[in-house]
Design a protein around this motif. Structure first.
Motif, PDB file in Angstrom:
ATOM      1  N   MET A   1      -4.505   1.775   3.585  1.00  0.00           N
ATOM      2  CA  MET A   1      -6.799   2.965   2.740  1.00  0.00           C
ATOM      3  C   MET A   1      -5.525   3.025   0.912  1.00  0.00           C
ATOM      4  O   MET A   1      -4.843   3.268   0.930  1.00  0.00           O
ATOM      5  N   ARG A   2      -6.552   2.469  -0.010  1.00  0.00           N
ATOM      6  CA  ARG A   2      -6.090   3.117  -0.976  1.00  0.00           C
ATOM      7  C   ARG A   2      -7.589   2.552  -2.348  1.00  0.00           C
ATOM      8  O   ARG A   2      -8.202   1.883  -2.008  1.00  0.00           O
ATOM      9  N   PHE A   3      -7.792   3.783  -3.238  1.00  0.00           N
ATOM     10  CA  PHE A   3      -9.075   4.107  -4.074  1.00  0.00           C
ATOM     11  C   PHE A   3      -8.099   5.081  -4.870  1.00  0.00           C
ATOM     12  O   PHE A   3      -7.245   5.515  -4.638  1.00  0.00           O
ATOM     13  N   ARG A   4      -8.602   4.868  -5.874  1.00  0.00           N
ATOM     14  CA  ARG A   4      -9.279   6.053  -6.956  1.00  0.00           C
ATOM     15  C   ARG A   4     -10.709   6.360  -7.603  1.00  0.00           C
ATOM     16  O   ARG A   4     -11.818   5.774  -6.827  1.00  0.00           O
ATOM     17  N   ALA A   5     -11.079   7.732  -7.181  1.00  0.00           N
ATOM     18  CA  ALA A   5     -12.193   8.414  -7.268  1.00  0.00           C
ATOM     19  C   ALA A   5     -12.013   9.567  -9.303  1.00  0.00           C
ATOM     20  O   ALA A   5     -10.951  10.172  -9.620  1.00  0.00           O
ATOM     21  N   ASP A   6     -13.125   9.987  -8.905  1.00  0.00           N
ATOM     22  CA  ASP A   6     -13.670  11.221  -9.995  1.00  0.00           C
ATOM     23  C   ASP A   6     -13.209  11.773  -9.556  1.00  0.00           C
ATOM     24  O   ASP A   6     -13.839  12.508  -8.147  1.00  0.00           O
ATOM     25  N   ARG A   7     -12.499  13.263  -9.549  1.00  0.00           N
ATOM     26  CA  ARG A   7     -11.597  14.904  -9.815  1.00  0.00           C
ATOM     27  C   ARG A   7     -13.145  15.098  -8.964  1.00  0.00           C
ATOM     28  O   ARG A   7     -12.821  15.585  -8.262  1.00  0.00           O
ATOM     29  N   ASP A   8     -13.974  15.708  -9.340  1.00  0.00           N
ATOM     30  CA  ASP A   8     -15.223  15.931 -10.196  1.00  0.00           C
ATOM     31  C   ASP A   8     -16.396  16.250  -8.207  1.00  0.00           C
ATOM     32  O   ASP A   8     -16.242  16.641  -6.940  1.00  0.00           O
ATOM     33  N   ALA A   9     -16.423  14.797  -8.169  1.00  0.00           N
ATOM     34  CA  ALA A   9     -16.810  14.093  -7.270  1.00  0.00           C
ATOM     35  C   ALA A   9     -16.588  14.437  -6.031  1.00  0.00           C
ATOM     36  O   ALA A   9     -16.680  14.933  -4.424  1.00  0.00           O
ATOM     37  N   GLY A  95       2.607   4.061   5.614  1.00  0.00           N
ATOM     38  CA  GLY A  95       2.487   4.279   7.139  1.00  0.00           C
ATOM     39  C   GLY A  95       2.117   6.065   7.832  1.00  0.00           C
ATOM     40  O   GLY A  95       1.230   5.922   7.868  1.00  0.00           O
ATOM     41  N   SER A  96       2.619   6.790   7.849  1.00  0.00           N
ATOM     42  CA  SER A  96       2.124   8.168   7.858  1.00  0.00           C
ATOM     43  C   SER A  96       2.226   9.197   7.200  1.00  0.00           C
ATOM     44  O   SER A  96       2.160   9.818   7.219  1.00  0.00           O
ATOM     45  N   ARG A  97       2.534   8.631   6.466  1.00  0.00           N
ATOM     46  CA  ARG A  97       1.857   9.424   4.888  1.00  0.00           C
ATOM     47  C   ARG A  97       1.072   8.930   4.210  1.00  0.00           C
ATOM     48  O   ARG A  97       0.937   7.603   4.315  1.00  0.00           O
ATOM     49  N   ALA A  98      -0.013  10.209   3.671  1.00  0.00           N
ATOM     50  CA  ALA A  98      -0.940   9.838   2.707  1.00  0.00           C
ATOM     51  C   ALA A  98      -0.193  10.586   1.223  1.00  0.00           C
ATOM     52  O   ALA A  98       0.134  11.580   1.201  1.00  0.00           O
ATOM     53  N   LEU A  99      -0.609   9.101   0.160  1.00  0.00           N
ATOM     54  CA  LEU A  99       0.310   9.804  -1.395  1.00  0.00           C
ATOM     55  C   LEU A  99      -0.995  10.280  -2.279  1.00  0.00           C
ATOM     56  O   LEU A  99      -1.848   9.638  -2.502  1.00  0.00           O
ATOM     57  N   LEU A 100      -0.867  11.272  -2.153  1.00  0.00           N
ATOM     58  CA  LEU A 100      -2.156  11.850  -3.377  1.00  0.00           C
ATOM     59  C   LEU A 100      -1.741  11.798  -4.859  1.00  0.00           C
ATOM     60  O   LEU A 100      -0.575  12.316  -5.197  1.00  0.00           O
ATOM     61  N   GLY A 103      -3.725  12.715 -12.421  1.00  0.00           N
ATOM     62  CA  GLY A 103      -2.298  13.148 -13.649  1.00  0.00           C
ATOM     63  C   GLY A 103      -1.084  13.083 -13.156  1.00  0.00           C
ATOM     64  O   GLY A 103      -0.364  11.846 -12.740  1.00  0.00           O
ATOM     65  N   SER A 104      -0.278  13.810 -13.809  1.00  0.00           N
ATOM     66  CA  SER A 104       0.902  13.955 -12.986  1.00  0.00           C
ATOM     67  C   SER A 104       1.333  14.129 -11.906  1.00  0.00           C
ATOM     68  O   SER A 104       2.552  15.193 -11.815  1.00  0.00           O
ATOM     69  N   ALA A 105      -0.076  15.459 -11.869  1.00  0.00           N
ATOM     70  CA  ALA A 105       0.445  15.673  -9.963  1.00  0.00           C
ATOM     71  C   ALA A 105       0.755  14.694  -9.062  1.00  0.00           C
ATOM     72  O   ALA A 105      -0.010  13.757  -9.025  1.00  0.00           O
ATOM     73  N   ARG A 106       1.714  15.479  -7.704  1.00  0.00           N
ATOM     74  CA  ARG A 106       2.225  14.421  -6.783  1.00  0.00           C
ATOM     75  C   ARG A 106       2.424  14.468  -5.663  1.00  0.00           C
ATOM     76  O   ARG A 106       2.627  16.533  -5.409  1.00  0.00           O
ATOM     77  N   PHE A 107       1.776  14.441  -4.573  1.00  0.00           N
ATOM     78  CA  PHE A 107       0.922  15.307  -3.492  1.00  0.00           C
ATOM     79  C   PHE A 107       1.432  14.263  -2.424  1.00  0.00           C
ATOM     80  O   PHE A 107       0.648  13.234  -2.182  1.00  0.00           O
ATOM     81  N   THR A 108       1.969  14.806  -1.109  1.00  0.00           N
ATOM     82  CA  THR A 108       2.331  13.647   0.292  1.00  0.00           C
ATOM     83  C   THR A 108       2.208  14.859   1.089  1.00  0.00           C
ATOM     84  O   THR A 108       2.486  15.711   1.655  1.00  0.00           O
ATOM     85  N   LEU A 109       0.595  14.050   1.601  1.00  0.00           N
ATOM     86  CA  LEU A 109       0.322  14.391   3.275  1.00  0.00           C
ATOM     87  C   LEU A 109       0.561  14.018   4.187  1.00  0.00           C
ATOM     88  O   LEU A 109       0.148  12.890   4.037  1.00  0.00           O
TER      89      LEU A 109
END
Length: 378
Positions: A1-9, A95-100, A103-109
């Motif tokens: 899965m890979r996508f981009r979205a409007d932040r507010d929506a 794999g077993s991680r989702a990368l969000l 901007g410059s913020a990065r999160f790995t779930l």
């Protein structure tokens, strides 16, 4: 899965779906929020949460690069998106991680096992629709009269009665009864059904309503097994379903008095402000006393060595002078439910239930909102 979205929506859809997630899930997987993109050409991301009682589903338009599904911690994801900078959001699964990214913020779930996640219940059959703003107002008016005591489930729900082109919402905690009637558009003109809906779920959904219409779906539309089955609501790409409370609601119409001994007419805003001021010296066990005469009402709280407060308001009063006392919060809940500028307070006696309504739209008409409240003995 890979996508981009409007932040507010994206944040709005995530935050709304997360409200259905259990605070203490019976199994870890129920803390998850499922994200699905069935088809790369669809351009739609579906979000869902479920705890076997309540389900929530939301849809948001995204730029899809790759379809797929993933299950991640819903509350963590909601907390993250609420604090993201004002930039487009990207999410990809590796794999077993989702990368969000935003901007410059990065999160790995970390992802949760999709195969263990339960199948969401289907939406019941549509039975009609109502104006979303009016429905939200109706829920707000009756919700304070529900109880938080789970020992008697009937008191923790809002009873919806569908009868012809009207919906009646009613709630009680044994000390007051709130009833609101509103117009709706039924799928079948002769419908006669009822559903006892958990108050918390109904309140959460109503808070998200703004404009348009809300669709109502019911799995027991014939009313024969209203305590069984499920009810669903849909508005602006958001859906929720919940199991109905398996209990019979009280027969409340007979509890509203047909004849009254006295009636007061008073400006809602002025009375609400006065009650709030005078109640500042009253604790939970202290009643707020109201003494009505032909042209005024005296509000009092406190006595003896306690703090005391007194205020006088102009009213139109018909009947013999009366002194009656209420729990201040119960009185406020009824007054703030009135939509008109003027409230009508009807009395049978100092120890009998009083009824608060707004001024009816036309003389002799039945008010949309009625609130019966038990007085306190003084």
């Amino acid at each position: 899965m890979r996508f981009r979205a409007d932040r507010d929506a994206f944040a709005d859809a995530i935050t709304w779906t997360a409200r259905a997630l259990p605070a203490r899930p019976a199994v870890p997987v129920l803390a998850g929020m499922r994200l699905d993109i069935a088809d790369a050409a669809s351009g739609t991301l579906h979000l869902s949460g479920f705890d076997y009682e309540v389900s929530a589903r939301a849809s948001v338009d995204v730029q899809v690069e790759e379809a797929g599904s993933v299950l991640v911690s819903g509350r963590l994801l909601a907390e993250i998106v609420r604090n993201l900078p004002p930039h487009p959001v990207g999410l990809r699964v590796e794999g077993s991680r989702a990368l969000l990214t935003c901007g410059s913020a990065r999160f790995t779930l970390l992802t949760l096992p999709l195969e263990d996640y339960p199948t969401l219940p289907p939406m019941p059959h549509a039975v009609g629709s109502a104006p979303a703003d009016a429905f939200a107002t109706a829920v707000r008016q009756v919700l304070p009269s529900t109880s938080r005591d789970d020992t008697l489930p009937m008191l923790t729900g809002v009873n919806l009665t569908f009868r012809g082109d009207a919906v009646l919402l009613a709630a009680t905690d044994r000390y007051r009864i709130a009833v609101r009637e509103l117009w709706w558009q039924p799928e079948q003109p002769g419908i006669d059904a009822s559903a006892l809906v958990p108050a918390r779920t109904l309140g959460e959904f109503a808070r998200s309503l703004a404009g348009g219409t809300v669709g109502i779906a019911l799995s027991a539309a014939d009313g024969s097994t209203a305590g069984e089955g499920m009810i669903g609501f849909e508005h602006a790409g958001k859906r929720t379903t919940t199991r109905l409370i398996d209990s019979d609601f009280i027969s409340y119409e007979s509890r509203f008095p047909e004849e009254v001994a006295a009636r007061a007419e008073v400006a809602v805003a002025s009375l609400v402000e006065s009650v709030r001021r005078v109640a500042l010296v009253a604790d939970r066990s202290t009643p707020l006393r109201l003494s009505f005469s032909s042209s005024e009402v005296v509000l009092e709280a406190g006595s003896g060595e306690d703090a005391q407060a007194l205020e006088v308001l102009d009213v139109k009063f018909e009947g013999e002078p009366m002194r009656i006392a209420f729990n201040p919060q119960y009185l406020l809940d009824g007054l703030t439910g009135v939509e008109s500028e003027t409230a009508l307070l009807s009395f049978v006696g100092p120890t009998r239930p009083a009824v608060i309504t707004g001024a009816p739209a036309e003389e002799g008409g039945r008010p949309d909102f009625r609130y019966l409240v038990m007085p306190l003995r003084v």
